[in-house]
Design a protein around this motif. Structure first.
Motif, PDB file in Angstrom:
ATOM      1  N   ARG A   1       0.818  -1.225   0.000  1.00 38.79           N
ATOM      2  CA  ARG A   1       0.000   0.000   0.000  1.00 38.79           C
ATOM      3  C   ARG A   1       0.846   1.268   0.000  1.00 38.79           C
ATOM      4  NH1 ARG A   1      -3.588   0.833   4.075  1.00 38.79           N
ATOM      5  NH2 ARG A   1      -3.039  -0.783   5.535  1.00 38.79           N
ATOM      6  N   GLY A   2       2.033   1.168  -0.585  1.00 35.52           N
ATOM      7  CA  GLY A   2       2.846   2.370  -0.775  1.00 35.52           C
ATOM      8  C   GLY A   2       3.619   2.829   0.449  1.00 35.52           C
ATOM      9  N   ALA A   3       3.640   2.033   1.527  1.00 32.71           N
ATOM     10  CA  ALA A   3       4.468   2.382   2.690  1.00 32.71           C
ATOM     11  C   ALA A   3       5.926   2.383   2.239  1.00 32.71           C
ATOM     12  CB  ALA A   3       4.272   1.356   3.800  1.00 32.71           C
ATOM     13  N   THR A   4       6.723   3.328   2.763  1.00 32.95           N
ATOM     14  CA  THR A   4       8.147   3.334   2.402  1.00 32.95           C
ATOM     15  C   THR A   4       9.005   3.541   3.650  1.00 32.95           C
ATOM     16  OG1 THR A   4       8.195   5.721   2.032  1.00 32.95           O
ATOM     17  CG2 THR A   4       7.766   4.339   0.098  1.00 32.95           C
TER      18      THR A   4
ATOM     19  N   VAL B   1       7.412   6.211   6.103  1.00 27.17           N
ATOM     20  CA  VAL B   1       6.149   6.835   5.699  1.00 27.17           C
ATOM     21  C   VAL B   1       5.127   5.722   5.469  1.00 27.17           C
ATOM     22  CG1 VAL B   1       5.006   8.344   4.034  1.00 27.17           C
ATOM     23  CG2 VAL B   1       7.426   8.705   4.561  1.00 27.17           C
TER      24      VAL B   1
ATOM     25  N   PRO C   1       1.197   4.121   4.708  1.00 22.59           N
ATOM     26  CA  PRO C   1       0.332   4.429   3.572  1.00 22.59           C
ATOM     27  C   PRO C   1      -0.413   5.760   3.658  1.00 22.59           C
ATOM     28  CG  PRO C   1       0.086   2.130   4.183  1.00 22.59           C
ATOM     29  CD  PRO C   1       0.949   2.759   5.233  1.00 22.59           C
ATOM     30  N   ASP C   2      -0.563   6.347   4.851  1.00 28.01           N
ATOM     31  CA  ASP C   2      -1.261   7.639   4.927  1.00 28.01           C
ATOM     32  C   ASP C   2      -0.383   8.797   4.443  1.00 28.01           C
ATOM     33  OD1 ASP C   2       0.530   8.171   6.972  1.00 28.01           O
ATOM     34  OD2 ASP C   2      -0.951   8.103   8.581  1.00 28.01           O
ATOM     35  N   GLY C   3       0.864   8.503   4.078  1.00 31.28           N
ATOM     36  CA  GLY C   3       1.726   9.525   3.470  1.00 31.28           C
ATOM     37  C   GLY C   3       2.410  10.448   4.466  1.00 31.28           C
ATOM     38  N   LYS C   4       2.273  10.180   5.777  1.00 33.40           N
ATOM     39  CA  LYS C   4       2.852  11.092   6.782  1.00 33.40           C
ATOM     40  C   LYS C   4       4.142  10.517   7.358  1.00 33.40           C
ATOM     41  CE  LYS C   4      -1.270  13.558   7.834  1.00 33.40           C
ATOM     42  NZ  LYS C   4      -2.371  12.758   7.274  1.00 33.40           N
ATOM     43  N   GLU C   5       5.197  11.307   7.248  1.00 36.65           N
ATOM     44  CA  GLU C   5       6.504  10.881   7.786  1.00 36.65           C
ATOM     45  C   GLU C   5       6.401  10.683   9.296  1.00 36.65           C
ATOM     46  OE1 GLU C   5       9.790   9.497   8.302  1.00 36.65           O
ATOM     47  OE2 GLU C   5       9.900  10.351   6.274  1.00 36.65           O
TER      48      GLU C   5
END
Ligand code: TA6
Length: 281
Positions: A22-25, A39, A41-45
């Motif tokens: 789900r795009g977690a990095t 980061v 999946p909600d896009g917040k560092e």
């Protein structure tokens, strides 16, 4: 997008970017095997990295998750927080499955470490990224012929919108050693810890998870193998003394560290594991 792992240049140093489900990095550098970004999946560092951090290996990178070994803080004669924060680690393995990305890095004793600390060791740091969590595992092997003793930590810098509004739960009733009060041991009387001044405490034998509420975000932290939890924020004045922190850096960080502050003794040939899990809740 399927989980994957790629080599990247991060502020001029070699690093790996793990792309989880789900795009977690997450980003981990070879310098110090230090996780520098996470980061979900909600896009917040979720990790703090100082805008003034130094990436040339002359000092430890200020932020992320430094690996402290074989000494926590100043609990001995070695450089503060030990020897491996500024070592070059190598990638041991990397694997991405349907729902995870996993990297392990390793380093060993060498002439430089043996001069300062006469013990042969192998250290491995594993980082696993799943959808809403990361797991770090530090494995230490005594590769020498006699027992060794160490202290250490995963010195996690969590990013918070505003530390004065953050609330940390899970420490109530524990004894802590207060580094700012001559290491006096005090029992935590508060259900919730809030930060309105410099804080530098070692909470002993913390078995329950900690929960950090900051802004609209909550994060759970659970450790295994590391018996203690260190909570640190330098606040205004101490932060101003730190060359690698911007003046307002203290406001956007809270260290909640998985630590072993009392020596762990490892017989020759034996391994020790310590883990920290961070979960978005
Ligand atoms: O873990 C808390 C602590 O030991 C503090 O006492 C503080 O000095 C901090 O770590 C940072 O240490 P460093 O060597 O990275 O400047």
């Amino acid at each position: 997008m399927k989980p994957s792992i790629e080599s990247i240049d991060f502020h001029g140093i070699e690093a790996l970017r793990l792309i989880g489900p789900r795009g977690a990095t997450a980003i981990i550098s070879k310098l110090g095997a230090q996780v520098l970004s996470w980061v979900p999946p909600d896009g917040k560092e979720r990790l703090f990295l100082s805008d003034n951090a130094v990436f040339d290996g002359s000092v430890a990178i200020r932020g992320g998750i430094p690996v402290c070994f074989p000494q926590f803080g100043q609990l001995g004669d070695l450089p503060r927080h030990g020897l491996v924060r500024t070592c070059q680690w190598s990638v041991n393995s990397q694997r991405a499955g349907d729902d995870f990305a996993l990297v392990t890095m390793e380093t060993s004793s060498d002439e430089a470490t043996l001069t300062l600390w006469p013990h042969a060791f192998h250290a491995e740091l594993a980082l696993m990224v799943e959808a809403d969590r990361i797991d770090m595992e530090l494995c230490i092997t005594n590769t020498g012929g006699s027992p060794l003793s160490f202290t250490g930590a995963l010195h996690t810098y969590l990013r918070v919108p505003q530390v004065e509004e953050a609330v940390l739960e899970g420490l109530h009733g524990l004894e802590y050693r207060d580094a700012l009060d001559d290491n006096r041991v005090v029992r935590e009387a508060h259900e919730e810890l809030t930060i309105d001044r410099e804080v530098d405490r070692v909470y002993l034998n913390a078995k329950r998870p900690q929960l950090l509420h900051a802004g609209k975000q909550s994060l759970a932290m659970q450790n295994q193998g590391f018996p203690d939890v260190v909570v640190w924020n330098p606040f205004v004045d101490r932060c101003a003394e730190m060359k690698d922190m911007p003046a307002n850096g203290w406001r956007h960080m809270l260290c909640v560290e998985a630590a072993a502050t009392r020596p762990i003794t490892l017989p020759a040939g034996e391994e020790w594991y310590g883990r920290q899990t961070l979960v978005v809740v």
